[in-house]
Design a protein around this motif. Structure first.
Motif: not given
Length: 154
Positions: A48-52, A97-101
């Motif tokens: 739930e915390f390590r996401v891909g 994009e990941v840093f934006r999310l």
């Protein structure tokens, strides 16, 4: 050329396939060996915390990033783009994009010998935000570079 990103979960066969390519590519540095079936074990199991997230080009996953959102600061665990898609700014688009999310404080680590990975991250961070870099002995990986930063706009 733009990519799309798509969140994925641990039981995803495309993640297993791309992760195997990634693990094989890094095996000279990590010492990882394939299992009896010829595949490499996945380094980072998702929860739930390590996401891909996949980087998708024309709808096809060409790479991934795995982040740990339980870590303080957040951590990029792994990032990979297939060789034939490198040097086209796909990794940069994925990371932004990941840093934006998930805005906040982050850390990224590279194996001391992973010169190409470090060159990518230093180039990216230099144009993205202020960062601090240290070298330290990681329990699992040995000597690593670590960059710590906060995403812009927070």
């Amino acid at each position: 050329m733009n990519i799309g990103i798509k969140r994925f979960y641990s039981d995803n066969p495309q993640y297993a396939q791309l992760s195997n390519i990634y693990e094989e590519e890094f095996s000279p540095l990590t010492g990882a060996k394939p299992d009896v079936d010829g595949t490499y074990p996945i380094s980072t199991v998702l929860d739930e915390f390590r996401v891909g997230y996949f980087a998708c080009y024309k709808g096809i996953p060409i790479g991934f990033i795995v982040v740990d959102l339980s870590a303080e600061p957040f951590e990029v665990c792994e990032m990979f783009i297939q060789k034939e898609y490198r040097n086209r700014h796909f990794a940069t688009q994925l990371v932004k994009e990941v840093f934006r999310l998930h805005s906040g404080q982050w850390q990224i680590k590279q194996l001391y010998e992973a010169t190409k990975a470090r060159a990518f991250w230093l180039g990216f961070l230099s144009s993205y935000t202020f960062y601090r870099e240290t070298v330290f002995m990681d329990e699992k990986w040995g000597k690593v570079y670590r960059q710590v930063f906060e995403t812009p706009g927070r």
